[in-house]
Motif scaffolding. Structure first.
Motif, PDB file in Angstrom:
ATOM      1  N   VAL A  94       0.822  -1.204   0.000  1.00  0.00           N
ATOM      2  CA  VAL A  94       0.000   0.000   0.000  1.00  0.00           C
ATOM      3  C   VAL A  94       0.865   1.267   0.000  1.00  0.00           C
ATOM      4  N   ILE A  95       1.918   1.246   0.818  1.00  0.00           N
ATOM      5  CA  ILE A  95       2.799   2.423   0.875  1.00  0.00           C
ATOM      6  C   ILE A  95       3.419   2.695  -0.484  1.00  0.00           C
ATOM      7  N   SER A  96       3.879   1.623  -1.142  1.00  0.00           N
ATOM      8  CA  SER A  96       4.574   1.831  -2.404  1.00  0.00           C
ATOM      9  C   SER A  96       3.619   2.246  -3.519  1.00  0.00           C
ATOM     10  N   ALA A  97       2.311   2.110  -3.287  1.00  0.00           N
ATOM     11  CA  ALA A  97       1.364   2.525  -4.334  1.00  0.00           C
ATOM     12  C   ALA A  97       1.175   4.051  -4.346  1.00  0.00           C
ATOM     13  N   ILE A  98       1.396   4.710  -3.208  1.00  0.00           N
ATOM     14  CA  ILE A  98       1.125   6.151  -3.138  1.00  0.00           C
ATOM     15  C   ILE A  98       1.979   6.968  -4.129  1.00  0.00           C
ATOM     16  N   PRO A  99       3.306   6.773  -4.148  1.00  0.00           N
ATOM     17  CA  PRO A  99       4.086   7.542  -5.133  1.00  0.00           C
ATOM     18  C   PRO A  99       3.654   7.274  -6.574  1.00  0.00           C
ATOM     19  N   ILE A 100       3.188   6.046  -6.840  1.00  0.00           N
ATOM     20  CA  ILE A 100       2.734   5.746  -8.204  1.00  0.00           C
ATOM     21  C   ILE A 100       1.554   6.645  -8.565  1.00  0.00           C
ATOM     22  N   GLY A 101       0.654   6.870  -7.599  1.00  0.00           N
ATOM     23  CA  GLY A 101      -0.481   7.756  -7.832  1.00  0.00           C
ATOM     24  C   GLY A 101      -0.041   9.180  -8.120  1.00  0.00           C
ATOM     25  N   PHE A 102       0.946   9.660  -7.327  1.00  0.00           N
ATOM     26  CA  PHE A 102       1.473  11.011  -7.570  1.00  0.00           C
ATOM     27  C   PHE A 102       2.062  11.104  -8.977  1.00  0.00           C
ATOM     28  N   ALA A 103       2.812  10.066  -9.360  1.00  0.00           N
ATOM     29  CA  ALA A 103       3.406  10.049 -10.705  1.00  0.00           C
ATOM     30  C   ALA A 103       2.311  10.110 -11.759  1.00  0.00           C
ATOM     31  N   GLY A 104       1.193   9.423 -11.492  1.00  0.00           N
ATOM     32  CA  GLY A 104       0.071   9.450 -12.428  1.00  0.00           C
ATOM     33  C   GLY A 104      -0.465  10.862 -12.605  1.00  0.00           C
ATOM     34  N   ALA A 105      -0.590  11.602 -11.483  1.00  0.00           N
ATOM     35  CA  ALA A 105      -1.080  12.974 -11.553  1.00  0.00           C
ATOM     36  C   ALA A 105      -0.137  13.842 -12.381  1.00  0.00           C
ATOM     37  N   LEU A 106       1.163  13.673 -12.137  1.00  0.00           N
ATOM     38  CA  LEU A 106       2.151  14.469 -12.871  1.00  0.00           C
ATOM     39  C   LEU A 106       2.106  14.122 -14.366  1.00  0.00           C
ATOM     40  N   TYR A 107       1.897  12.847 -14.640  1.00  0.00           N
ATOM     41  CA  TYR A 107       1.810  12.400 -16.029  1.00  0.00           C
ATOM     42  C   TYR A 107       0.617  13.055 -16.718  1.00  0.00           C
ATOM     43  N   ALA A 108      -0.512  13.124 -15.990  1.00  0.00           N
ATOM     44  CA  ALA A 108      -1.705  13.764 -16.555  1.00  0.00           C
ATOM     45  C   ALA A 108      -1.445  15.244 -16.814  1.00  0.00           C
ATOM     46  N   MET A 109      -0.678  15.907 -15.917  1.00  0.00           N
ATOM     47  CA  MET A 109      -0.344  17.327 -16.134  1.00  0.00           C
ATOM     48  C   MET A 109       0.517  17.482 -17.379  1.00  0.00           C
ATOM     49  N   ILE A 110       1.490  16.593 -17.544  1.00  0.00           N
ATOM     50  CA  ILE A 110       2.425  16.722 -18.659  1.00  0.00           C
ATOM     51  C   ILE A 110       1.723  16.482 -19.988  1.00  0.00           C
ATOM     52  N   THR A 111       0.928  15.410 -20.052  1.00  0.00           N
ATOM     53  CA  THR A 111       0.278  15.090 -21.326  1.00  0.00           C
ATOM     54  C   THR A 111      -1.009  15.893 -21.529  1.00  0.00           C
ATOM     55  N   THR A 112      -1.532  16.489 -20.454  1.00  0.00           N
ATOM     56  CA  THR A 112      -2.834  17.190 -20.425  1.00  0.00           C
ATOM     57  C   THR A 112      -3.970  16.339 -21.007  1.00  0.00           C
ATOM     58  N   LEU A 113      -3.791  15.027 -20.942  1.00  0.00           N
ATOM     59  CA  LEU A 113      -4.799  14.132 -21.513  1.00  0.00           C
ATOM     60  C   LEU A 113      -4.758  12.823 -20.748  1.00  0.00           C
ATOM     61  N   VAL A 114      -5.917  12.316 -20.374  1.00  0.00           N
ATOM     62  CA  VAL A 114      -5.938  10.936 -19.887  1.00  0.00           C
ATOM     63  C   VAL A 114      -6.922  10.159 -20.733  1.00  0.00           C
ATOM     64  N   ASN A 115      -6.495   9.028 -21.256  1.00  0.00           N
ATOM     65  CA  ASN A 115      -7.446   8.104 -21.873  1.00  0.00           C
ATOM     66  C   ASN A 115      -6.929   6.682 -21.733  1.00  0.00           C
ATOM     67  N   PRO A 116      -7.824   5.697 -21.854  1.00  0.00           N
ATOM     68  CA  PRO A 116      -7.426   4.320 -21.545  1.00  0.00           C
ATOM     69  C   PRO A 116      -6.241   3.836 -22.384  1.00  0.00           C
ATOM     70  N   GLN A 117      -6.087   4.394 -23.597  1.00  0.00           N
ATOM     71  CA  GLN A 117      -4.978   3.996 -24.460  1.00  0.00           C
ATOM     72  C   GLN A 117      -3.607   4.197 -23.813  1.00  0.00           C
ATOM     73  N   LEU A 118      -3.517   5.205 -22.936  1.00  0.00           N
ATOM     74  CA  LEU A 118      -2.228   5.520 -22.312  1.00  0.00           C
ATOM     75  C   LEU A 118      -1.882   4.540 -21.206  1.00  0.00           C
ATOM     76  N   PHE A 119      -2.885   3.817 -20.727  1.00  0.00           N
ATOM     77  CA  PHE A 119      -2.656   2.991 -19.544  1.00  0.00           C
ATOM     78  C   PHE A 119      -2.924   1.511 -19.824  1.00  0.00           C
ATOM     79  N   THR A 120      -2.147   0.944 -20.738  1.00  0.00           N
ATOM     80  CA  THR A 120      -2.304  -0.473 -21.051  1.00  0.00           C
ATOM     81  C   THR A 120      -1.241  -1.277 -20.304  1.00  0.00           C
ATOM     82  N   ALA A 121      -1.334  -2.591 -20.433  1.00  0.00           N
ATOM     83  CA  ALA A 121      -0.373  -3.477 -19.768  1.00  0.00           C
ATOM     84  C   ALA A 121       1.059  -3.200 -20.236  1.00  0.00           C
TER      85      ALA A 121
END
Lengths: 308, 287
Positions: A201-228
């Motif tokens: 659980v602890i190690s998941a938190i930074p991943i979430g922050f990285a996700g937010a930063l990624y959304a800021m950088i790309t200014t776009l979220v869609n399922p295509q960006l988050f595949t396996a």
């Protein structure tokens, strides 16, 4: 693309994905957990950020919630979303071992991806959310790219320091003890499943922050960006850097991002040749992966230099 | 109200395809002891070899399919010998992670050689037959027949022939098998040939009942994993039931929920099974 721009891109995405690699390093190399659903926590963060900061839906929008909140609120929400998702997925699955855990996390990630894709009320389904809010950076007088590169670097360093402190503490030694000898750790009174759950659980938190930063950088979220593919990318980066070392995880990610960006920077005459190049890039990545897992050269080198 | 029985019939066909696709995967898991993620890519190798011979070179479908299956078998054997054998001592987790690398290499190679786009084999159009209001094409019936034939012949092979018994012995206890004079290396090679050949057969089936695109293999691994887990990793006979269950569940679910959720059904099955009955339908407790 000139050299400075290439360098900035590599450092920006390299640092961003290093956060994921560092978390995976903690889960796998220290906690002994194979998480094949890393991308889901990343996506949870990115979507949480987008939903919190997005304006309320209008016109053709099909999503239900857009709170129009400030960026910092979205950023915190991203960490929280990833944390909650880790609690939901970690609670029932962490009693499973090895390959079973790998498969369940993978399954959870696929289900999450499928929901994002099909459930238009979350984030417009396959269209995704565009024009994601960015914090205003005008007061710094620097171009956005520099700011986000610095932000990614800062996030990476913060994650690194945090994990470093955690692992150097008695708590970290308990984690290592479980990895080395589960039975012995249990005998001296360490609650294994509780510790594993906490690490997860602890190690998941930074991943979430990285996700937010990624959304800021790309200014776009869609399922295509988050595949396996993202999950596998992180795994390859982790293996590339040789596990068990924090520095290795970062070097591995940077090297892999550099490799991809260089291939992408080559100008191609036709669509077909660009497509061949990207397929060959895939093949090369896979080959490097196999070779490194077999001979583990970087790990041996790191041990010799004394980095581990 | 013939829609539901129709979905059920389609589900049985999907299930039979999944049986063909999963048996080889489960065999590998049983004998070699790890989850070979690259197994699905072998379906792609066979499907596109067959397509190349059939459509590009104008061969008849039967020799094209035969060459496709044999090629896949040999490719699988080579990968087993070159990649997996040397790292077996590192344990199943490393083998599992390595197989992702292998999937990348095969997938990339297919992408580079074939390119994007949708392709079909040059075969006569499917003829549709109607039984009690349920439509079924001849190719769909062929999939069902082949799944039945393959399951029966595999069972006969594993129970009646010397090599089959050696494979079963090795999957039960490798050390004991070796000490009783079973040639472990030879048995392992036979397993690779057999499981890859089965992947090849499934690949040809995929090419006949579906349109081909290069990302098709990846979608198969998700369903293969679902079936294998439901059966209990490594059990072979339970694959037959679980293949049918997953196939029918996916196709019948379309009756109530949007078709986009079809893959999700397979994965919900995985999650539910792993949470409540991790040993799968076969019921052998995993150690």
């Amino acid at each position: 693309m000139n050299a400075t721009q290439l360098l900035l891109t590599v450092v920006m995405f390299g640092s961003l994905f290093s956060v994921l690699t560092l978390s995976l390093n903690l889960q796998y190399s220290r906690g002994g957990m194979i998480n094949f659903g890393t991308v889901a926590y990343f996506a949870a963060g990115a979507y949480a950020y987008a939903i919190v900061t997005q304006d309320p839906p209008k016109g053709l929008d099909q999503y239900l919630f857009g709170f129009g909140g400030p960026w910092w609120l979205g950023f915190l929400a991203a960490g929280l979303a990833s944390f909650i998702f880790a609690v939901i997925t970690g609670w029932p699955t962490l009693r499973l071992r090895g390959e079973y855990l790998a498969l369940t996390t993978f399954a959870f990630a696929e289900v999450f991806h499928s929901i994002l894709l099909n459930e238009r009320r979350i984030g417009n389904g396959s269209v995704g959310l565009s024009n994601v809010e960015r914090p205003s950076t005008e007061w710094t007088g620097l171009p956005d790219t520099y700011i986000f590169t610095l932000a990614a670097l800062a996030l990476m360093l913060a994650t690194m320091l945090f994990f470093n402190r955690l692992l150097a503490s008695p708590y970290g030694r308990a984690i290592d003890a479980i990895k080395d000898d589960e039975l012995a750790a249990q005998t001296i009174g360490k609650d294994i499943s509780k510790l594993r759950f906490q690490v997860f659980v602890i190690s998941a938190i930074p991943i979430g922050f990285a996700g937010a930063l990624y959304a800021m950088i790309t200014t776009l979220v869609n399922p295509q960006l988050f595949t396996a593919e993202v999950t596998f990318f992180i795994w390859i980066a982790l293996v590339l850097g040789g596990d068990r070392t924090i520095i290795g995880a970062i070097v591995g990610t940077m090297a892999l991002v550099l490799f991809q960006e260089v291939v992408r920077a080559i100008p191609f005459e036709t669509v077909r040749s660009a497509q061949i190049a990207s397929s060959v890039e895939h093949m090369m990545t896979g080959l490097i992966f196999i070779i490194i897992l077999r001979w583990q050269p970087i790990e041996k080198l790191a041990k010799r230099v004394g980095f581990s | 109200m013939t829609l539901l029985p129709q979905y059920l019939a389609t589900g049985i066909v999907s299930g039979c395809f999944l049986i063909l696709a999963t048996i080889g995967f489960s065999l590998t898991r049983r004998v070699e002891g790890f989850l070979n993620i690259a197994h699905a890519e072998l379906l792609g190798v066979s499907a596109f070899t067959t397509w190349g011979l059939n459509t590009l070179l104008g061969w008849h479908i039967l020799p094209a399919a035969a060459v496709g299956i044999v090629t896949t078998s040999l490719v699988g054997l080579c990968i087993g010998r070159l990649v997996y054998d040397p790292i077996r001592k590192l344990g199943p987790s490393v083998l599992l992670i390595t197989s992702i690398g292998v999937a990348y290499v095969i997938g990339g190679a297919i992408d580079a050689l074939i390119g994007v786009g949708i392709r079909t084999l040059t075969i006569p159009l499917a003829t549709s037959y109607k039984f009690f209001g349920i439509r079924m094409t001849d190719y769909q019936m062929m999939v069902v027949a082949l799944a039945a034939i393959t399951s029966i012949s595999l069972a006969l092979f594993l129970n009646k022939t010397k090599m089959g018994l050696a494979i079963r012995a090795m999957s039960a206890n490798p050390e004991l098998a070796a000490s009783r004079g079973i040639d472990v290396q030879k048995t392992s090679r036979a397993t690779w040939l057999l499981s890859s050949g089965l992947a090849g057969l499934a690949g040809v089936m995929l090419a006949t009942i579906a349109t081909l695109s290069t990302d098709i293999a990846f979608h198969q691994i998700l369903q293969i994993l679902a079936v294998a887990i439901l059966a209990g990793l490594g059990s072979l006979y339970a694959v037959i039931f679980s293949g049918l269950i997953v196939g029918i569940a996916m196709d019948v679910s379309v009756f109530w929920i949007p078709a986009g959720y079809r893959p999700l059904i397979a994965f919900s099955v995985v999650i539910i099974v792993l949470l409540f009955r991790p040993e799968g339908l076969a019921g052998r407790k995993s150690s």
